[in-house]
Every structure is written in structure tokens, then in C-alpha cells.
Design an enzyme around this catalytic site. Structure first.
Site, short mmCIF file in Angstrom:
data_model
loop_
_atom_site.label_atom_id
_atom_site.label_comp_id
_atom_site.label_asym_id
_atom_site.label_seq_id
_atom_site.Cartn_x
_atom_site.Cartn_y
_atom_site.Cartn_z
N MET A 26 0.85 -1.19 0.00
CA MET A 26 0.00 0.00 0.00
C MET A 26 0.89 1.25 0.00
O MET A 26 0.46 2.34 0.38
CB MET A 26 -0.93 0.00 1.22
N HIS A 30 9.02 0.96 3.38
CA HIS A 30 10.09 0.96 4.36
C HIS A 30 10.97 -0.28 4.12
O HIS A 30 10.72 -1.05 3.19
CB HIS A 30 9.53 1.00 5.79
N GLY A 32 11.14 -3.05 5.45
CA GLY A 32 10.44 -4.33 5.42
C GLY A 32 9.99 -4.67 4.00
O GLY A 32 10.21 -5.78 3.49
N HIS A 33 9.38 -3.68 3.31
CA HIS A 33 8.98 -3.90 1.92
C HIS A 33 10.20 -4.20 1.04
O HIS A 33 10.18 -5.08 0.19
CB HIS A 33 8.30 -2.65 1.35
N LYS A 145 5.04 -9.88 9.61
CA LYS A 145 4.46 -8.95 10.56
C LYS A 145 2.92 -9.03 10.54
O LYS A 145 2.27 -8.95 11.57
CB LYS A 145 4.90 -7.54 10.26
N ARG A 183 2.56 2.61 9.70
CA ARG A 183 1.80 3.30 10.75
C ARG A 183 2.70 3.83 11.87
O ARG A 183 2.24 4.66 12.65
CB ARG A 183 0.69 2.41 11.31
O1 PAF Z 1 -0.08 -5.82 3.61
C1 PAF Z 1 -0.51 -4.90 2.90
O2 PAF Z 1 0.14 -3.87 2.66
C2 PAF Z 1 -1.89 -5.02 2.28
O3 PAF Z 1 -2.79 -5.63 3.14
C3 PAF Z 1 -1.90 -5.71 0.90
C4 PAF Z 1 -1.43 -7.16 1.00
C5 PAF Z 1 -0.99 -4.95 -0.06
C6 PAF Z 1 -3.32 -5.72 0.32
O4 PAF Z 1 -3.81 -4.43 0.14
#
Ligand code: PAF
Length: 277
Positions: A26, A30, A32-33, A145, A183
Site C-alpha cells: 500500500m 520501508h 520491510g517492503h 508482521k 503506521r
Molecule cells: O499488507 C498490505 O500492505 C496489504 O494488506 C496488501 C497485501 C498490499 C493488500 O492491500
């Protein structure tokens, strides 16, 4: 790196790729992504990232409008990380007028996060199912997480025979243990300090488990006591559950346990978990 806004353009770009790893996000990325992107890059020949703040997974009183967004920054990070395709649809592209279908996973969506957020996993499953159909990834990467989300998505993929391999990568933490989350950005400096209580509570219960404690209620009580000692924390739930069914455990058995919690620090709702093996 190609940045693509429409489903039809994405389908054309996808057709040029072989094995594709998808990291659904979304945005407001950061480390983690980025660890998921790295994982995808090491296992697949090309990497796609989707950035879509999905309205259907937010409840009516949740933070959809305020959810942090910074597309330019995200795209720069993804460019540096060597991502091939970025899918950035707008809401009307994913949910055109008249859209009226959903994916509902029952059972594992009903406890933990599902209690406070009753429509959340319906929104997550629906958008992830749609992203799988649009992007057609070979593998898809999610963070530990969001432990319940990972369980729900694995179940959806198995139940509905989706041709995607789901990979769940470890939680990335700050040096003081706070799990990375978009967040965390909401926390004031005092709240940010208090927020380490989630990791402290989980670590303490994990140590008890290592020392031989197998009683579910005792593990839950340990976590709750540590959370209760932090004046800025309001505990929503603590759980010591079966890692597959997510049912609360009386005794931790062969399959281990998922210790998890949701805690409000000020106005910010944080979740965290560890797996006991
Ligand atoms: O984990 C997230 O950021 C969201 O729940 C996802 C998997 C991208 C779905 O909108």
C-alpha cells in the site's frame, strides 16, 4: 523500471516477462517492503511491486484517508532496488462502478484482527485475488508482521487453486525491536518509545517458552502483564494460537504457536507477533 497505471497496459508488460515475483504493497515503503523486493529479486527473473491503498480493507472509522502516501519517494526507492514493473492503479481501475464481487475466507478471518476489523480480510483477500489475476505472478511475497494476513492468503490460494507460490518473509525490526510499519509514522517521540513494549512482551513470552513453559494462558498472561505496565499502551488482544487454525491454545504442542497482539499506543493501533517452533 516501468510505472504502469492501467490493467491493460500491465497485462501487455507482463507478457514480456517470464518468472515474475510480486510484492503487493500500500506504498509508503520501508525496509520491510524492500527486504521482500530483495527476496523476490533473488528468486525470480523479474520483480513487480503494486502500490494501491485498498479502500475495501479499511473499516468506516479507520485511517484510509490519512494513510500516509508518497509516490515519488516510493518510486525512487523501487528504482534503486532494481524493480522491473510497478503497478499503481487508481481506485476506479480496481473497483469500477458497479463492482460487486468479493472473496471471503471463513474461519481464520474470524478471530484476532477479524474481531476489531470484521470486513478487513474480505477486502484484503479480494484485492490480493484481483492483483494475482491482473499481475499473474509466479511467486508473491508477504511480511510475517501481518501474520494473520499471511495465513488468510495462503488459505485463499490453496482453497481457490490459484497458481501462485506464497512466500512469507521475516519481520524487519528497528534496532530497539519495533516492527517496521507505515503506521509507525503516526507515533509521537514519546509514543515511539512506548511502542517498544510490544516487542518486549513478545520476547519475554518467547524466553518463557524456551525455558519450558507450554501453557497458553501463562504465555498470554506474561505478555499482558508487560503491556499493562506501559501507561501509554491499551491492549486490544494478546494471543497464543495454533499457527494454522489461529485458535487459542491451552497447551503449545508439536505445531508450535503464533504469539500475537494488537495494542493502541495513543491513537495508533500496532500489531506484532513471533512464531514459537
Ligand atoms: O499488507 C498490505 O500492505 C496489504 O494488506 C496488501 C497485501 C498490499 C493488500 O492491500
Amino acid at each position: 523500471m516501468e510505472v504502469i497505471h492501467t490493467i491493460s497496459a500491465f497485462r501487455q508488460a507482463r507478457a514480456q516477462q517470464g518468472q515474475l515475483g510480486l510484492v503487493p504493497t500500500m506504498g509508503y515503503l520501508h525496509a520491510g517492503h524492500l527486504s521482500l523486493v530483495e527476496c523476490a529479486g533473488s528468486e525470480c527473473t523479474a520483480v513487480a511491486v503494486s502500490i494501491f491503498v485498498n479502500p475495501t480493507q479499511f473499516g468506516p472509522n479507520e485511517d484510509f484517508a490519512d494513510y500516509p502516501r508518497d509516490l515519488e519517494r516510493d518510486l525512487n526507492l523501487l528504482r534503486t532496488a532494481g524493480v522491473d514493473l510497478v503497478f499503481v492503479p487508481d481506485v476506479a481501475e480496481i473497483y469500477p462502478e458497479g463492482f460487486s464481487s468479493a472473496i471471503e475466507v471463513t474461519g481464520v478471518t474470524e478471530m484476532l484482527e477479524g474481531v476489531a476489523r470484521p470486513s478487513h480480510f474480505r477486502g484484503v483477500a479480494t484485492v490480493v485475488g484481483k492483483l494475482f489475476n491482473i499481475i499473474q505472478p509466479t511467486c508473491a511475497y508477504f511480511g510475517q508482521k501481518d501474520a494473520q494476513q499471511a495465513v488468510v492468503i495462503r488459505k485463499m490460494v490453496r482453497d481457490l487453486n490459484m497458481p501462485v507460490e506464497v512466500i512469507v518473509a521475516p519481520t524487519v525490526r528497528e534496532p530497539d525491536g519495533l516492527a517496521l510499519s507505515s503506521r509507525n509514522w503516526y507515533l509521537t517521540p514519546t509514543e515511539r518509545e512506548a511502542a517498544t513494549v510490544l516487542h518486549r512482551a513478545l520476547t519475554h513470552a518467547q524466553q518463557q517458552y524456551t525455558a519450558g513453559v507450554r501453557d497458553g494462558a501463562a504465555l498470554r498472561a506474561t505478555m499482558r502483564a508487560i503491556l499493562d505496565a506501559e501507561p501509554l499502551a491499551r491492549t486490544e488482544y494478546v494471543s497464543a494460537a495454533d499457527p494454522l487454525t489461529l485458535r487459542e491454545l491451552d497447551q503449545v504442542g508439536e505445531r508450535g504457536a503464533l504469539l500475537s497482539m494488537a495494542v493502541r499506543i495513543g491513537k495508533t493501533r500496532l500489531i506484532d507477533n513471533v512464531i514459537l517452533k
